[in-house]
Design a protein around this motif. Structure first.
Motif, PDB file in Angstrom:
ATOM      1  N   ALA A 154       0.828  -1.214   0.000  1.00  0.00           N
ATOM      2  CA  ALA A 154       0.000   0.000   0.000  1.00  0.00           C
ATOM      3  C   ALA A 154       0.858   1.258   0.000  1.00  0.00           C
ATOM      4  CB  ALA A 154      -0.941  -0.008   1.203  1.00  0.00           C
ATOM      5  N   VAL A 155       1.918   1.268   0.803  1.00  0.00           N
ATOM      6  CA  VAL A 155       2.799   2.443   0.843  1.00  0.00           C
ATOM      7  C   VAL A 155       3.457   2.654  -0.515  1.00  0.00           C
ATOM      8  CG1 VAL A 155       4.889   3.404   1.861  1.00  0.00           C
ATOM      9  CG2 VAL A 155       3.205   2.280   3.325  1.00  0.00           C
ATOM     10  N   SER A 156       3.919   1.559  -1.128  1.00  0.00           N
ATOM     11  CA  SER A 156       4.527   1.664  -2.457  1.00  0.00           C
ATOM     12  C   SER A 156       3.535   2.222  -3.470  1.00  0.00           C
ATOM     13  CB  SER A 156       5.026   0.292  -2.916  1.00  0.00           C
ATOM     14  OG  SER A 156       5.558   0.359  -4.230  1.00  0.00           O
ATOM     15  N   ASP A 157       2.290   1.743  -3.400  1.00  0.00           N
ATOM     16  CA  ASP A 157       1.261   2.249  -4.311  1.00  0.00           C
ATOM     17  C   ASP A 157       1.028   3.738  -4.119  1.00  0.00           C
ATOM     18  OD1 ASP A 157       0.835  -0.194  -5.494  1.00  0.00           O
ATOM     19  OD2 ASP A 157      -0.964  -0.684  -4.338  1.00  0.00           O
ATOM     20  N   LEU A 158       0.954   4.170  -2.867  1.00  0.00           N
ATOM     21  CA  LEU A 158       0.702   5.584  -2.593  1.00  0.00           C
ATOM     22  C   LEU A 158       1.849   6.462  -3.074  1.00  0.00           C
ATOM     23  CD1 LEU A 158      -0.845   5.294   0.990  1.00  0.00           C
ATOM     24  CD2 LEU A 158      -2.053   5.875  -1.126  1.00  0.00           C
ATOM     25  N   VAL A 159       3.087   6.020  -2.824  1.00  0.00           N
ATOM     26  CA  VAL A 159       4.249   6.774  -3.300  1.00  0.00           C
ATOM     27  C   VAL A 159       4.225   6.873  -4.818  1.00  0.00           C
ATOM     28  CG1 VAL A 159       6.768   6.719  -3.513  1.00  0.00           C
ATOM     29  CG2 VAL A 159       5.692   6.216  -1.307  1.00  0.00           C
ATOM     30  N   TYR A 160       3.956   5.741  -5.460  1.00  0.00           N
ATOM     31  CA  TYR A 160       3.913   5.705  -6.920  1.00  0.00           C
ATOM     32  C   TYR A 160       2.857   6.659  -7.465  1.00  0.00           C
ATOM     33  CZ  TYR A 160       3.161   3.805 -11.618  1.00  0.00           C
ATOM     34  OH  TYR A 160       3.010   3.659 -12.970  1.00  0.00           O
ATOM     35  N   ALA A 161       1.652   6.575  -6.905  1.00  0.00           N
ATOM     36  CA  ALA A 161       0.542   7.395  -7.404  1.00  0.00           C
ATOM     37  C   ALA A 161       0.821   8.884  -7.226  1.00  0.00           C
ATOM     38  CB  ALA A 161      -0.754   7.005  -6.697  1.00  0.00           C
ATOM     39  N   MET A 162       1.333   9.269  -6.067  1.00  0.00           N
ATOM     40  CA  MET A 162       1.613  10.693  -5.826  1.00  0.00           C
ATOM     41  C   MET A 162       2.673  11.221  -6.787  1.00  0.00           C
ATOM     42  SD  MET A 162       1.404  11.237  -1.672  1.00  0.00           S
ATOM     43  CE  MET A 162       2.627   9.990  -1.301  1.00  0.00           C
ATOM     44  N   LEU A 163       3.699  10.414  -7.046  1.00  0.00           N
ATOM     45  CA  LEU A 163       4.748  10.845  -7.965  1.00  0.00           C
ATOM     46  C   LEU A 163       4.237  10.942  -9.399  1.00  0.00           C
ATOM     47  CD1 LEU A 163       7.740   8.788  -6.531  1.00  0.00           C
ATOM     48  CD2 LEU A 163       7.416  11.263  -6.415  1.00  0.00           C
ATOM     49  N   VAL A 164       3.355  10.014  -9.804  1.00  0.00           N
ATOM     50  CA  VAL A 164       2.785  10.080 -11.152  1.00  0.00           C
ATOM     51  C   VAL A 164       1.936  11.337 -11.302  1.00  0.00           C
ATOM     52  CG1 VAL A 164       1.120   9.015 -12.735  1.00  0.00           C
ATOM     53  CG2 VAL A 164       2.864   7.607 -11.631  1.00  0.00           C
ATOM     54  N   VAL A 165       1.101  11.613 -10.306  1.00  0.00           N
ATOM     55  CA  VAL A 165       0.255  12.811 -10.369  1.00  0.00           C
ATOM     56  C   VAL A 165       1.121  14.071 -10.444  1.00  0.00           C
ATOM     57  CG1 VAL A 165      -1.406  14.211  -9.088  1.00  0.00           C
ATOM     58  CG2 VAL A 165      -1.698  11.732  -9.212  1.00  0.00           C
ATOM     59  N   ALA A 166       2.164  14.127  -9.616  1.00  0.00           N
ATOM     60  CA  ALA A 166       3.058  15.287  -9.645  1.00  0.00           C
ATOM     61  C   ALA A 166       3.770  15.396 -10.988  1.00  0.00           C
ATOM     62  CB  ALA A 166       4.085  15.174  -8.519  1.00  0.00           C
ATOM     63  N   GLY A 167       4.175  14.263 -11.524  1.00  0.00           N
ATOM     64  CA  GLY A 167       4.854  14.256 -12.815  1.00  0.00           C
ATOM     65  C   GLY A 167       3.962  14.699 -13.955  1.00  0.00           C
TER      66      GLY A 167
END
Length: 428
Positions: A154-167
């Motif tokens: 779950a933490v990995s998913d959240l980190v991934y999603a936030m970085l994609v949105v920021a990108g």
């Protein structure tokens, strides 16, 4: 705990089921939303051929998840949860890590080759890295679920999603380009490996490959060879329209289909994510001979998917009814996109009904008959899609995939019926 024991046997409070699926569903949902954002921006900012190229590369990355499930993730989960000594550790299973490294590198090369052919060297570099990091992260998630510790995934998913949105936000500021989307996905995938710890990455050592292959050989013979056949034929069935339309008509013709698929990407991500969550649970129940628990897991899994599907259909209907211009460019036919969405809804529903029983069939070790069922479905699907491509507009090729998935679903249900009959006969 006291509340659970006060319930009638076999009954679980709704909140326990929600807690079980909630973390995995929510983390998968945020990943889905981030991918949805990528494709929404691409639909508005890229040309039709680039939209089709991006969608096709995301299909290839999704294929990598299936290959990972077949070759490393599923065997690892079953091995850990059905080991004879009942231990919880992963000792003796380190050979899976170099095998996963080879798989991730192969996926990276495949994505790079497709990116080069369809878009050029910069896209090749970006999507090559995206493909490689995506499979490293996928196996990390599988390990978390295999050891019944979904928090890491779950933490990995959240980190991934936030970085994609920021990108994606950054691409809007500097100008949206296909290769930038690939770079965003690659960078997010790399940094989202951090929650799994340095130990996870250090175990992916490309050393003692001969020994790793030797240790892996029994797994290949017992499970992976048959599972791989099933994955390849299932992929050929599920995405026959993606490959055939792109090959024969080009990425521009695939663009309306890609938009239709876009709406149901959250369902597909949840299917794969919840599969990782439920597979270890089913494997443990089957290993302990607890058929009741295994079938309860199937019912809960299916109910969760159907709820997600209903929410997705309602969302898609509202968008198309109220603000279709948000995702449909003037260069795309609204009618064609709506046909694609309707057919994708039917396809997604069949997949939601099929996936839980397929996972249970794998947990029972019926890899060979499951592969045979998948081959039959593949033949039907490819034939139907080719015929529709030749004689009807490309968007209707989704109907051929729906037909194939129905064949697959009925075949899996037949396998389940035969298995239960044999169990009853053995008990008598």
């Amino acid at each position: 705990m006291a509340e659970a024991t006060a319930l009638p046997p076999g009954k679980k409070p709704i909140r326990a089921t929600l807690a079980r699926f909630g973390l995995a569903s929510m983390s998968s949902a945020v990943v889905s939303v981030s991918h949805l954002l990528v494709q929404l921006v691409s639909v508005r900012r890229l040309e039709a051929s680039e939209i089709g190229t991006l969608a096709f590369l995301l299909v290839i990355i999704q294929l990598g998840y299936g290959l990972s499930n077949a070759l490393v993730s599923t065997p690892y989960a079953i091995a850990v949860n059905q080991r004879e000594d009942g231990a919880e550790g992963a000792g003796g299973f380190d050979f899976f890590f170099p095998m996963n490294l080879l798989l991730a590198l192969s996926q990276g090369l495949l994505c790079a080759a497709i990116g080069w052919i369809m878009a050029g060297p910069w896209a090749a570099a970006a999507f090559g890295l995206a493909g490689m990091f995506s499979l490293l992260r996928w196996f990390g998630r599988a390990i978390s679920y295999a050891h019944h510790k979904p928090g890491g995934a779950a933490v990995s998913d959240l980190v991934y999603a936030m970085l994609v949105v920021a990108g994606v936000g950054a691409t809007l500021a500097i100008g949206a380009r296909l290769e930038l989307f690939g770079a965003v996905i690659a960078g997010a995938g790399l940094l989202a490996l951090i929650p799994f710890g340095t130990g996870f990455l250090s175990r992916h050592r490309p050393t003692r490959l001969g020994r790793a292959f030797g240790d892996y050989r029994p797994v290949w013979k017992r499970q992976s060879a048959w599972t791989l056949i099933g994955v390849i034929t299932t992929e050929a069935t599920s995405n026959a329209h993606s490959y055939i339309v792109t090959l024969f008509a080009g990425p521009a013709a695939f663009a309306p289909i890609a938009v239709g698929m876009l709406f149901f990407r959250p369902v597909n991500v949840c299917i794969t994510a919840l599969t990782q969550l439920e597979r270890p649970r089913m494997a443990r129940a089957v290993g302990q001979g607890d058929e009741r628990s295994a079938r309860g897991s199937v019912r809960a899994f299916m109910a969760a998917l159907v709820v997600i599907w209903i929410a997705t259909v309602v969302t898609a209907a509202l968008i198309l009814w109220l603000v279709p211009q948000v995702i449909i460019k003037p260069t795309l036919s609204v009618e064609t996109v709506m046909i694609a969405v309707g057919l994708c809804a039917a396809l997604s529903l069949v997949q939601c009904l099929q996936a839980p029983m397929s996972v249970l069939t794998q947990a029972r070790g019926a890899f060979r008959p499951l592969a045979a069922t998948s081959v039959r479905s593949c033949v039907v699907g490819v034939a139907a899609v080719v015929a529709i491509t030749l004689f009807a507009p490309s968007v209707y090729t989704i109907g051929g995939v729906v037909l194939a998935q129905l064949v697959m679903m009925l075949g899996i249900w037949r396998l389940d019926h035969d298995w239960r009959r044999k169990q009853r006969e053995a008990a008598e």
